[in-house]
Design an enzyme around this catalytic site. Structure first.
Site, short mmCIF file in Angstrom:
data_model
loop_
_atom_site.label_atom_id
_atom_site.label_comp_id
_atom_site.label_asym_id
_atom_site.label_seq_id
_atom_site.Cartn_x
_atom_site.Cartn_y
_atom_site.Cartn_z
CB SER A 20 -0.93 0.01 1.22
OG SER A 20 -1.83 -1.07 1.20
NE ARG A 24 -2.45 4.87 0.33
CZ ARG A 24 -3.04 3.71 0.01
NH1 ARG A 24 -2.33 2.71 -0.49
NH2 ARG A 24 -4.35 3.56 0.19
N GLY A 91 -6.13 -3.25 -7.94
CA GLY A 91 -7.25 -2.41 -7.56
C GLY A 91 -6.80 -1.09 -6.96
CG ASP A 317 -5.64 -7.08 1.95
OD1 ASP A 317 -6.69 -7.35 1.34
OD2 ASP A 317 -4.99 -6.04 1.75
CE LYS A 344 -10.09 -6.94 0.02
NZ LYS A 344 -9.30 -5.69 0.02
NE ARG A 348 -8.05 -12.43 -1.51
CZ ARG A 348 -7.26 -11.36 -1.41
NH1 ARG A 348 -7.42 -10.52 -0.39
NH2 ARG A 348 -6.34 -11.13 -2.32
NE ARG A 389 -3.37 -9.58 0.27
CZ ARG A 389 -2.14 -9.09 0.48
NH1 ARG A 389 -1.23 -9.85 1.04
NH2 ARG A 389 -1.84 -7.85 0.14
#
Length: 428
Positions: A20, A24, A91, A317, A344, A348, A389
């Site tokens: 994440s 950014r 995403g 997550d 997701k 999931r 994941r």
């Protein structure tokens, strides 16, 4: 990838930079003035998609083995891309970049792979449209590909129906280009990397928490300039979660995971592990914008708990690996309020329960989670459906299962953790 049960995972590992935060860094560095220097950047497929998108809009981004350097051009320095911006499976790239593109003076199109193009984008289209953005789903199905044209943005207050860092961040980034203040209220505070990092870059941004209840509101004012920064990305707690789980459930194990981000909006996994009876110690805690610590875990006897409510956004997550821990814990674990799992990379809830059932687990899917009764797992073929994941969570499940487990399409871990299996080998 084939794996079998083992004992005695011991050693010290580091995990890749936070996904994440890595996204950014590139985005904010590109729209800032001056140079942003990034260390410990995650070179996973999703974050590399973000780099390619900004390079396509004229941003010079230099990559070495240890550093990413972004030569920002300011809030209005991006150039019109010559082709559709390819966001891959990301995403985060899609939703956050849409907020930035809504404020540009050129047309753009965003599209990704089949999985990405099936994920819901109405959640950003609607608030951006309220702000005056010209954004639409090209296929008119509420999903990507997206078309974005110039619009005159104005600030709004948006009551988000979901606690989503991607939705919140999209609106706040559009707010940099809007007339007047923009604010977003969430039912509970989602991960706040955007707010923390934009403040470091010089944005006029703040967050207020409601006196009653758990609501949080982020406010941002348009700002003429952001300024490049030097950033050391902490280790991703979502990646560390697999080794935390391995240390807790594999017999005779002790694992130290170094330099992990423990931002309170992301660290719900630590509380869940402790509530389940896990032996977890935080060492060398520090804070420089983001909270960081080394995490020491030892084999523990886990027990079932109920996981619900405000903690869910802080570990959404990590639910696949939490489900694996629950599958070998004593008693029953109930996961609620996690309907977000359905949108997701895969559904999931379905993917986790199907694979746990294949391994002999007593698990029942629900509309917003699952009910898992712990027991003994046995080897099986795991269908990842190209969800990184799922591949990593069930690789850990394989370590405590009888027989051999085959992880199909295991290379999908490259999305967030390309060196996952190399790190794993360090502990054998």
């Amino acid at each position: 990838m084939e794996l079998a049960g083992i004992q005695g995972l011991k050693g010290t590992v580091s995990v890749p930079g936070d996904k994440s935060i890595s996204h950014r860094c590139i985005m904010f560095g590109s729209i800032a003035n001056g140079t942003t220097e990034i260390h410990n950047f995650l070179k996973g497929a999703d974050c590399l998609a973000t780099i390619r998108c900004f390079q396509s809009m004229g941003i010079n981004i230099e990559e070495t083995d240890h550093t990413i350097t972004v030569h920002g051009k300011g809030l209005h320095g991006l150039s019109a891309p010559l082709n559709i911006l390819d966001v891959g499976n990301s995403g985060t790239t899609t939703r956050l970049l849409s907020g930035i593109l809504a404020g540009q003076k050129f047309e753009s199109k965003l599209s990704g792979d089949e999985s990405l193009n099936s994920r819901p984008m109405k959640r950003i289209i609607e608030p951006l449209t309220m702000m005056g953005a010209n954004i639409s789903s090209i296929l008119r199905n509420g999903c990507a590909p997206l078309y974005i044209a110039p619009g005159n943005l104005h600030g709004i207050h948006y009551d988000s129906p979901v606690s989503s860092a991607q939705v919140k961040s999209c609106i706040l980034l559009a707010g940099l280009y809007a007339e007047g203040e923009t604010s977003v209220t969430e039912p509970s505070l989602s991960r706040n990397h955007t707010e923390l990092m934009l403040k470091e870059f010089g944005a006029d941004i703040r967050t207020l928490h409601s006196l009653s209840g758990t609501e949080a509101t982020a406010y941002i004012k348009p700002y003429p300039k952001l300024y490049g920064q030097k950033i050391v990305v902490p280790g991703d707690i979502s990646s560390a979660a697999y080794f935390i789980a391995a240390g807790l459930i594999v017999p005779d194990s002790e694992i130290l995971i170094e330099h992990v981000g423990i931002n309170p909006t992301r660290s719900g996994i630590l509380k869940v592990c402790e509530d389940m009876g896990g032996d977890i110690t935080l060492l060398n805690e520090s804070e420089a914008g983001e909270k960081i610590a080394d995490i020491l875990v030892r084999t523990s006897s886990l027990h079932g708990i109920t996981i619900e409510g405000d903690i869910i956004p802080t570990l959404i997550d990590e639910i696949p690996i939490i489900a694996v821990m629950a599958a070998v814990a004593d008693g029953t674990t109930v996961i609620k309020d996690a309907a977000e799992l359905k949108v997701k990379e895969t559904d999931r809830i379905e993917t986790v329960t199907d694979n746990l059932k294949a391994m002999g687990c007593n698990v029942t899917p629900t509309e917003d989670g699952m009910i898992i009764t712990g027991g003994t797992l046995h080897g099986a073929s795991i269908h990842t459906l190209l969800d990184h994941r799922i591949a990593m969570a069930f690789s850990i499940a394989a370590l405590v299962a009888d027989g051999t487990t085959k992880i199909l399409d295991s290379k999908c871990v490259d999305v967030s953790y390309p060196t996952f299996y190399d790190t794993f080998e360090q502990l054998l």
